[in-house]
Design an enzyme around this catalytic site. Structure first.
Site, PDB file in Angstrom:
ATOM      1  N   ARG A  54      24.977  26.373  43.890  1.00 40.01           N
ATOM      2  CA  ARG A  54      26.303  26.345  43.269  1.00 40.01           C
ATOM      3  C   ARG A  54      26.567  25.008  42.588  1.00 40.01           C
ATOM      4  O   ARG A  54      27.332  24.898  41.656  1.00 40.01           O
ATOM      5  CB  ARG A  54      27.404  26.665  44.292  1.00 40.01           C
ATOM      6  CG  ARG A  54      28.790  26.647  43.655  1.00 40.01           C
ATOM      7  CD  ARG A  54      29.902  27.281  44.480  1.00 40.01           C
ATOM      8  NE  ARG A  54      29.771  27.113  45.900  1.00 40.01           N
ATOM      9  CZ  ARG A  54      29.884  25.947  46.551  1.00 40.01           C
ATOM     10  NH1 ARG A  54      30.139  24.843  45.893  1.00 40.01           N
ATOM     11  NH2 ARG A  54      29.733  25.910  47.860  1.00 40.01           N
ATOM     12  N   TYR A 107      40.638  34.594  21.526  1.00 38.57           N
ATOM     13  CA  TYR A 107      40.023  35.702  22.264  1.00 38.57           C
ATOM     14  C   TYR A 107      41.036  36.217  23.307  1.00 38.57           C
ATOM     15  O   TYR A 107      41.740  35.424  23.938  1.00 38.57           O
ATOM     16  CB  TYR A 107      38.758  35.160  22.935  1.00 38.57           C
ATOM     17  CG  TYR A 107      37.994  36.145  23.747  1.00 38.57           C
ATOM     18  CD1 TYR A 107      37.252  37.152  23.143  1.00 38.57           C
ATOM     19  CD2 TYR A 107      37.998  36.074  25.135  1.00 38.57           C
ATOM     20  CE1 TYR A 107      36.537  38.057  23.904  1.00 38.57           C
ATOM     21  CE2 TYR A 107      37.280  36.981  25.900  1.00 38.57           C
ATOM     22  CZ  TYR A 107      36.557  37.970  25.278  1.00 38.57           C
ATOM     23  OH  TYR A 107      35.857  38.856  26.031  1.00 38.57           O
ATOM     24  N   ASP A 179      36.227  26.571  20.634  1.00 43.63           N
ATOM     25  CA  ASP A 179      35.408  27.697  21.057  1.00 43.63           C
ATOM     26  C   ASP A 179      34.596  28.104  19.829  1.00 43.63           C
ATOM     27  O   ASP A 179      35.121  28.666  18.864  1.00 43.63           O
ATOM     28  CB  ASP A 179      36.310  28.840  21.541  1.00 43.63           C
ATOM     29  CG  ASP A 179      35.527  30.069  22.000  1.00 43.63           C
ATOM     30  OD1 ASP A 179      34.378  30.244  21.549  1.00 43.63           O
ATOM     31  OD2 ASP A 179      36.080  30.868  22.780  1.00 43.63           O
ATOM     32  N   LYS A 204      27.113  36.129  23.970  1.00 48.00           N
ATOM     33  CA  LYS A 204      27.108  36.750  22.648  1.00 48.00           C
ATOM     34  C   LYS A 204      25.821  36.421  21.876  1.00 48.00           C
ATOM     35  O   LYS A 204      24.755  36.569  22.422  1.00 48.00           O
ATOM     36  CB  LYS A 204      28.373  36.347  21.899  1.00 48.00           C
ATOM     37  CG  LYS A 204      29.657  36.488  22.726  1.00 48.00           C
ATOM     38  CD  LYS A 204      30.000  37.932  23.055  1.00 48.00           C
ATOM     39  CE  LYS A 204      31.128  38.049  24.075  1.00 48.00           C
ATOM     40  NZ  LYS A 204      32.340  37.314  23.761  1.00 48.00           N
TER      41      LYS A 204
HETATM   42  C1  LIG Z   1      33.416  36.850  24.527  1.00 48.50           C
HETATM   43  C2  LIG Z   1      34.190  35.632  24.190  1.00 48.50           C
HETATM   44  C3  LIG Z   1      34.704  34.802  25.191  1.00 48.50           C
HETATM   45  C4  LIG Z   1      34.526  35.100  26.652  1.00 48.50           C
HETATM   46  O1  LIG Z   1      33.182  35.106  27.006  1.00 48.50           O
HETATM   47  P1  LIG Z   1      32.615  35.933  28.286  1.00 48.50           P
HETATM   48  O2  LIG Z   1      31.194  35.494  28.330  1.00 48.50           O
HETATM   49  O3  LIG Z   1      32.801  37.383  27.988  1.00 48.50           O
HETATM   50  O4  LIG Z   1      33.419  35.488  29.457  1.00 48.50           O
HETATM   51  C5  LIG Z   1      35.403  33.676  24.817  1.00 48.50           C
HETATM   52  N1  LIG Z   1      35.604  33.381  23.511  1.00 48.50           N
HETATM   53  C6  LIG Z   1      35.134  34.168  22.531  1.00 48.50           C
HETATM   54  C7  LIG Z   1      35.385  33.783  21.126  1.00 48.50           C
HETATM   55  C8  LIG Z   1      34.401  35.317  22.830  1.00 48.50           C
HETATM   56  O5  LIG Z   1      33.949  36.105  21.851  1.00 48.50           O
END
Ligand SMILES: *Cc1c(COP(=O)(O)O)cnc(C)c1O
Length: 390
Positions: A54, A107, A179, A204
């Site tokens: 962890r 998001y 982000d 992603k």
């Molecule tokens: C999918 C996504 C998230 C969250 O990511 P997870 O891996 O699903 O927790 C945050 N910001 C953006 C822009 C995303 O596309």
């Protein structure tokens, strides 16, 4: 199986003078030390070593170092999801009594974190349009600690004025977290234009195969990076070794996938715009995009792998299109090797009222496409055929 009562329960890893070329997968939760002095030195950071997964493990370290190199950074953390990375950005910079500004098209889960969870912890939040510097500045208060924006927003693909926001945030002593999931580090490295924190949903396009849920966060300030590590271990945001291992494997083909999907997406956008059943196409580098100039200068002239478009008509037409495009997965994710189609009104933006969605330009006929690595002609043909069927 030996019945010798002195038999060691744990097997010994074989010695080898040569090394594997592929990173070993290390699912071990715990690491054994030679003696108490060694463990002591490890905890004091005098010698390198892992203790408990962890707190850190080799597969996360390897993945973080690859992602650091892509963002031109050092000391980043890999965590269990993109949302864990978003949470870390907020938890590491704001405490009760502070204030945070978020982009108004974050998001969906990031929006919920801002509007439902942070206020519960005594952190006030405001949302503002990240393409409008006046709106962002007006949202800043003397208590503001952080502005959280996305390079390219979901699903309307607006491009934030990051350089402008950084300039005014720093004038007010406020940090900027970006982000960068939709743009990816090949579209933009936000540190090169002054961002303080960069984060990703590695789930992603970076990982790229829809089989690992992961996040990554890094700051320019080494003190903040240390906080991310401590908070991650304390809140339990740690990533699974297997997911890190899969993402590392995916990352080695990231550049190829980025180039392929971006080239195809630009072609698909132009093709969709020519079809009579399509009301509107949204693609950042197209001339009819509201942020065209910024997209071209910020994203190296490339519009990325996401395309949105609107068809005429209501739910019936939407269902007819999804059925006609049966070779394309109708699934609310993005960044997969295969193209996925999503319908924000019934997925990411379903919690909003129709008026709220319309205000963002998300009508019932709105689709978002995450372009994959298929043969481009075949893919564009599949869209063409499905639209013809309408
Ligand atoms: C999918 C996504 C998230 C969250 O990511 P997870 O891996 O699903 O927790 C945050 N910001 C953006 C822009 C995303 O596309």
């Amino acid at each position: 199986m030996s019945t010798d009562p002195k038999r060691l329960l744990r097997a010994r890893w074989p010695e080898s003078a040569s090394r594997p070329v592929v990173s070993p997968l290390m699912p071990s939760v715990v690491y054994a030390s030679d003696d108490a002095d060694t463990l002591d030195q490890q905890y004091e950071g005098e010698i390198a070593g892992y203790t408990y997964a962890r707190e850190g493990h080799p597969n996360a370290t390897v993945l973080a170092s690859l992602l650091d190199a892509m963002e031109g950074a050092e000391g980043g953390s890999v965590v269990g999801s993109g949302m864990a990375a978003v949470s870390l950005a907020l938890l590491a910079t704001a405490s009760a009594g502070d204030h945070v500004v978020g982009a108004d098209q974050l998001y969906g889960r990031s929006l919920r974190l801002m509007t439902e969870e942070l206020p519960r912890l005594g952190i006030d939040t405001s949302l503002a349009d990240p393409t409008d510097l006046g709106a962002i500045e007006a949202a800043i208060t003397p208590k503001t600690k952080l502005i959280l924006i996305e390079t390219v927003s979901n699903p309307t693909l607006r491009v934030s004025d990051i350089a402008g926001i950084v300039e005014l945030a720093h004038r007010h002593g406020v940090l900027v977290a970006v982000d960068n999931t939709f743009a990816t580090p090949l579209g933009l490295q936000p540190f090169t234009i002054g961002a303080d924190i960069v984060l990703h949903s590695v789930t992603k396009l970076l990982s790229g195969h829809s089989d690992a849920t992961l996040g990554y966060i890094v700051a320019k300030d080494p003190g903040l990076n240390e906080r991310f590590g401590v908070l991650s271990a304390t809140y339990g945001f740690t990533a699974s070794p297997f997911d890190c291992w899969l993402a590392e494997r995916g990352l080695y083909s990231f550049e190829l996938r980025y180039e392929r999907t971006t080239t195809t997406a630009a072609r698909l956008a132009d093709r969709l715009a020519e079809h009579s059943a399509v009301k509107r196409v949204i693609y950042p580098t197209r001339r009819d995009h509201p942020d065209h100039n910024r997209a071209v200068s910020l994203l190296n002239g490339e519009g990325g792998h996401m395309v949105s478009f609107e068809v005429e008509g209501g739910r019936q037409k939407v269902n007819a299109f999804i059925r006609a495009a049966s070779g394309i997965s109708f699934a609310p994710t993005l960044g997969d090797v295969a193209t996925t189609l999503s319908h924000p009104p019934t997925s990411s933006h379903r919690a909003m009222s129709e008026e709220q969605r319309n205000a963002l330009g998300i009508s019932e006929g709105f689709f978002r496409v995450s372009v994959g690595c298929e043969n481009p002609d075949g893919l564009i043909g599949a869209f063409q055929d499905a639209l013809d069927a309408l």
